[in-house]
Scaffold this motif. Structure first.
Motif, mmCIF file in Angstrom:
data_model
loop_
_atom_site.group_PDB
_atom_site.id
_atom_site.type_symbol
_atom_site.label_atom_id
_atom_site.label_comp_id
_atom_site.label_asym_id
_atom_site.label_seq_id
_atom_site.Cartn_x
_atom_site.Cartn_y
_atom_site.Cartn_z
ATOM 1 N N THR A 77 6.768 10.592 -7.694
ATOM 2 C CA THR A 77 6.676 10.834 -9.264
ATOM 3 C C THR A 77 6.186 12.280 -9.123
ATOM 4 O O THR A 77 6.648 13.110 -9.971
ATOM 5 N N TYR A 78 5.006 12.428 -8.795
ATOM 6 C CA TYR A 78 4.189 13.752 -8.635
ATOM 7 C C TYR A 78 4.998 14.915 -8.033
ATOM 8 O O TYR A 78 5.243 15.894 -8.659
ATOM 9 N N ILE B 208 1.076 4.066 -3.101
ATOM 10 C CA ILE B 208 0.791 5.414 -3.132
ATOM 11 C C ILE B 208 1.876 6.281 -2.921
ATOM 12 O O ILE B 208 2.075 7.344 -3.797
ATOM 13 N N PRO C 191 3.608 6.944 -7.055
ATOM 14 C CA PRO C 191 2.949 7.726 -7.690
ATOM 15 C C PRO C 191 3.405 9.473 -6.984
ATOM 16 O O PRO C 191 3.400 10.521 -7.667
ATOM 17 N N ALA C 192 3.020 9.392 -5.598
ATOM 18 C CA ALA C 192 3.409 10.604 -4.816
ATOM 19 C C ALA C 192 4.715 11.262 -5.223
ATOM 20 O O ALA C 192 4.731 12.563 -5.404
ATOM 21 N N ILE D 127 0.740 -1.266 0.090
ATOM 22 C CA ILE D 127 -0.137 0.021 0.011
ATOM 23 C C ILE D 127 0.895 1.192 -0.020
ATOM 24 O O ILE D 127 0.643 2.097 -0.890
#
Lengths: 222, 160
Positions: B30-31, B24, B27-28, B20
């Motif tokens: 990467t963003y 999360i 992506p977080a 989990i």
């Protein structure tokens, strides 16, 4: 390596005691799936905090830029779609999870002595979650957001006596516009988070302190 | 490998928690680090029709420069000096003097670029002939396509 660090911390701040208090709690017999809803809500809240912070990095709460900045997140930023998607769906799931958690607590009678304070703080947390939903809904600044907020603030204005004043305070004026957006953003990212963190801290402390209530049982016939 | 129920559940929790967190976290991250691999899309700007330009004599071109600033597109007026000897190969100069960024001009009498601020003089190829500039005139990327002159304006960088 990690165990040395844990020992170092334990010698100084008794971290293992804290861990024991938080995680090694005694659970009454008969506890099952309905009891996970609180933890589910807490997990979703954490998810909302993380994704919300990330979204705020690229969002601009003004009528000119709100919609364009959301489009920018969705189209230009790698993983922007995913982060916004998580926040969007997490919001809906959060309302569902917290509501189910509330209903579970009610129907199991878990709000009773000595847990009244946990129940009351929980109720206010539930209201704050709905507030998060209401204020967050406006931020994308599209047609749906605009008219939904129009409806919501109109409903508020229907309340007797104070209604029009409440609607005015929410909107930041007579009409729904730029000030409404900045106010809702301030509510959504400053005011409500501050309140919910405070109440959550109390709520969780009480849960740890009082333990979980046993499931209701049939009365034993003598 | 002997494993009891308690340890099996413990490990299961750790593995699921790890999945989990990664689901999360990746992506977080990467963003969050997106600016690092953000490529500035430089657009070629049309600066006019090649046939209209004089040959052998520098001329000034004015154009509208569109810059992307996040979700906004900012339009600014900009200019450049260009010179061609054959109408095919163009040399385009940044319109700012390399000394302190003053706008210089082409003097048709002297056949030189003159900068009014500190009397800098540049040749038609942009070399420094006199005055304080530390380097020749800056070139801008230029190409001809479909009978049009295309240029890439320089970023407005702070002198310092």
């Amino acid at each position: 390596m990690i165990s040395r660090l844990i020992n170092w911390l334990d010698e100084r701040i008794e971290i293992l005691n804290i861990k024991k208090t938080l995680f090694d709690r005694l659970i009454p017999k008969g506890v099952g799936w309905p009891y996970v809803l609180g933890s589910v809500s807490l997990f979703l809240f954490t998810l909302q905090v993380v994704t919300g912070i990330l979204l705020a990095m690229n969002y601009s709460p003004s009528p000119e830029h709100a919609h364009a900045s959301v489009a920018y997140i969705m189209q230009k930023i790698p993983m922007g779609k995913v982060v916004r998607g998580l926040h969007h769906w997490g919001a809906s799931f959060m309302v569902v999870a917290v509501t189910l958690h509330l209903l579970r607590t009610f129907f199991y009678g878990a709000y009773k002595y000595p847990r009244e304070l946990t129940w009351i703080t929980g109720l206010f947390i539930w209201l704050l979650v709905l507030g998060f939903g209401f204020t967050g809904y406006l931020l994308p600044w599209d047609q749906k957001a605009y008219w939904a907020t129009m409806v919501g603030t109109n409903i508020a204005s229907q309340a007797p006596l104070l209604g029009p004043a409440i609607a005015k305070v929410l909107r930041g004026g007579e009409a729904l516009g730029a000030v409404t957006l900045t106010r809702f953003y301030a509510f959504h990212v400053l005011l409500l988070p501050a309140l919910i963190v405070l109440l959550l801290a109390v709520h969780l402390c009480l849960v740890v302190r009082l333990g979980i209530s046993a499931p209701p049982e049939k009365e034993k016939k003598p | 490998m002997d494993i009891d129920r308690r340890n099996f559940l413990k490990q299961g929790i750790f593995i699921m928690g790890g999945l989990i967190t990664a689901g999360i976290g990746i992506p977080a991250t990467t963003y969050f680090l997106a600016p690092l691999w953000h490529k500035e899309e430089e657009d070629w700007i049309e600066a006019g029709t090649v046939a209209d330009f004089p040959i052998g004599e520098p001329f000034k071109i004015d154009f509208v420069q569109r810059k992307h600033d996040g979700w906004m597109t900012v339009e600014g007026r900009s200019s450049a000096w260009a010179v061609t000897s054959d109408g095919k190969q163009f040399t385009v100069f940044d319109p700012r003097c390399t000394h302190l960024g003053c706008p210089y001009r082409w003097d048709t009498e002297k056949k030189k670029f003159l900068c009014p601020c500190h009397n800098a003089v540049f040749s038609i190829t942009g070399e420094v002939l006199a005055g304080p500039p530390p380097r020749p005139l800056d070139h801008l990327p230029a190409k001809v396509a479909g009978g049009k002159l295309l240029i890439k304006p320089a970023e407005k960088k702070e002198e310092g």
